[in-house]
Design a protein around this motif. Structure first.
Motif: not given
Length: 359
Positions: A175-177, A182-183, A192-194, A211-215
Motif C-alpha cells: 500500500i502507498r502510505i 505505514g509503521a 508500506p510504499q513511499q 492499494a493507495a491512499e491520497w486525500i
C-alpha cells in the motif's frame, strides 16, 4: 515573535472573506520571495492554499511583498521542501510535516497521526493549547518557523484492488502510505510504499501496489484512482484532520518588517480557513460522481479499525520510550485531545449523530 500570541490572534479581522489590513508605509521595502510547494498544480485546492496566501499578501501590501509559488518539482521535489527552507534555498515552503517522519517522528504531530485530532481539535491545540509553542521550539532547531496554512479535514481510507474484510487481508498488502500510518500497518503485516502523488496511478494500474491512499473524493477523482481500483474505503484513521503548513526560514522571517510579518500570518490564516471550506464544498459532489461511476464505497470493518488502533497505541509508547522530543509533544497532544473528545462527544457529537440518522 510570540508564536502562541499569533495563533490566538491571527484570525482577527477575517470576516466574510475579508481581512483587516494595517496601513503600509510609503517607504516599505519591495520584497520578492520564492515558495516551494510539495504539491502539483493539478490539485488546485491543496496546492492552491499557497496561491491564496500569496495573493492576499500581495493585495495587502500594494504589491510590495510578492511571494511566487512553485509547484512540487519546479524548484525542488515535493519531499525536499523541508531541506530547501532549512538551508535557505527558498524563503518559504508549503507542505505537510508528516512527509518528514523519517527525519524525526515528532514532525508528524504537526500534521496528523493515526487516530489523532480532527481539524477543529488541531486548531484549538495550536492556537489555545501548547501546540504552537511546543512545535515552534522543535522546528526552530532546524531554522524553520511554521504557520498553519490549510487543512484537508478527515481523509478517506484509500483505494484497494481487493476487499479488506479481516485483519488477515492486510498481511502482505502493498500500500502507498507513509509515516506513522505505514509503521502501524507494518505491525499488521502490510508492506508500506513511499510513492509521490504523480506516480500512484501507474503503480496501481500495473499492480505494483495493491492499494493507495491520497486525500479525498475531490482530489482522488482528479487523479483517476477510480479507474484502476474498485474499492474506496473510509475513514482515513491516520488523518483525522491533517494540517497543511507554511514553512518560513527563521533568518528570512527576522528580516521582514513587522507589518509584513503580520500580513503574512493573517494571509496564512485566511488560506487555512479557505482550504477547509473548499474541500467541504467540493467533496460531496465528487463522492456522488465516483459512486455513480461504479466505485464501491466501503467502511473499514471494526475488527480492522480496532487492530490498527491497538497497533498505533503500541507504536506511540515505543516511540515515546526512545525519543524524548516526541514524548514531550505527544504527551501534551494526547492530553489535549482527550479533553476535546470529552467535550465534542457531548453537544456536537450527539447533534451530528442525530441529524445524520435523519438523512
Amino acid at each position: 515573535m510570540e508564536r502562541r500570541s499569533f495563533l490566538k490572534n491571527a484570525g482577527a479581522g477575517l470576516a466574510a472573506g475579508t481581512m483587516a489590513m494595517p496601513a503600509i508605509a510609503q517607504n516599505a521595502p519591495t520584497i520578492k520571495w520564492r515558495l516551494a510547494s510539495s504539491f502539483p498544480k493539478s490539485l488546485d485546492t491543496i496546492y492552491g492554499g499557497a496561491e491564496v496566501m500569496a495573493k492576499r499578501v500581495a493585495e495587502a501590501t500594494g504589491g510590495k511583498f510578492q511571494i511566487q509559488v512553485f509547484a512540487g518539482g519546479e524548484i525542488v521535489p515535493g519531499p525536499a521542501v523541508f531541506d530547501a527552507v532549512k538551508d535557505g534555498t527558498v524563503e518559504m515552503g508549503h507542505t505537510v510535516s508528516y512527509y518528514f517522519f523519517g527525519k524525526d517522528p515528532t514532525y508528524a504531530l504537526e500534521t496528523a497521526v493515526p487516530f489523532g485530532m480532527t481539524n477543529r481539535m488541531m486548531d484549538a491545540w495550536m492556537r489555545h493549547g501548547n501546540g504552537g509553542k511546543l512545535l515552534g521550539e522543535f522546528f526552530a532547531k532546524s531554522n524553520i518557523m511554521t504557520i498553519p496554512c490549510g487543512n484537508t479535514t478527515t481523509q478517506m481510507g484509500g483505494w484497494y484492488r481487493k476487499e479488506i474484510k479481516t485483519v488477515a487481508d492486510l498481511n502482505g498488502l502493498k500500500i502507498r502510505i507513509g509515516g506513522f500510518a505505514g509503521a502501524v500497518l507494518s505491525k499488521l503485516g502490510a508492506v508500506p510504499q513511499q510513492i509521490p502523488g504523480g506516480d500512484i496511478y501507474p503503480a496501481l494500474e500495473k499492480g505494483t501496489i495493491d492499494a493507495a491512499e491520497w486525500i479525498g473524493p475531490y482530489d482522488d477523482q482528479k487523479l483517476g484512482f477510480n479507474k484502476v481500483a474498485k474499492f474506496y474505503y473510509y475513514p482515513g484513521w491516520w488523518e483525522g484532520g491533517p494540517q497543511v503548513t507554511a514553512y518560513v526560514g527563521l533568518k528570512k522571517w527576522a528580516e521582514l518588517p513587522k507589518e509584513y510579518q503580520t500580513i503574512l500570518q493573517i494571509a496564512c490564516a485566511d488560506a487555512h480557513v479557505d482550504m477547509v471550506a473548499k474541500y467541504d464544498a467540493r467533496n460531496p459532489t465528487a463522492l456522488k460522481q465516483l459512486v455513480g461511476s461504479g466505485t464501491v464505497l466501503k467502511q473499514f470493518p471494526k475488527e480492522v479499525m480496532d487492530a490498527c488502533y491497538k497497533a498505533a497505541m503500541e507504536l506511540y509508547a515505543e516511540t515515546s520510550a526512545k525519543n524524548a522530543a516526541f514524548k514531550k509533544v505527544y504527551d501534551d497532544y494526547k492530553k489535549f485531545m482527550d479533553d476535546q473528545i470529552l467535550w465534542m462527544r457531548v453537544a456536537e457529537g450527539s447533534y451530528t449523530n442525530y441529524i445524520f440518522s435523519k438523512r
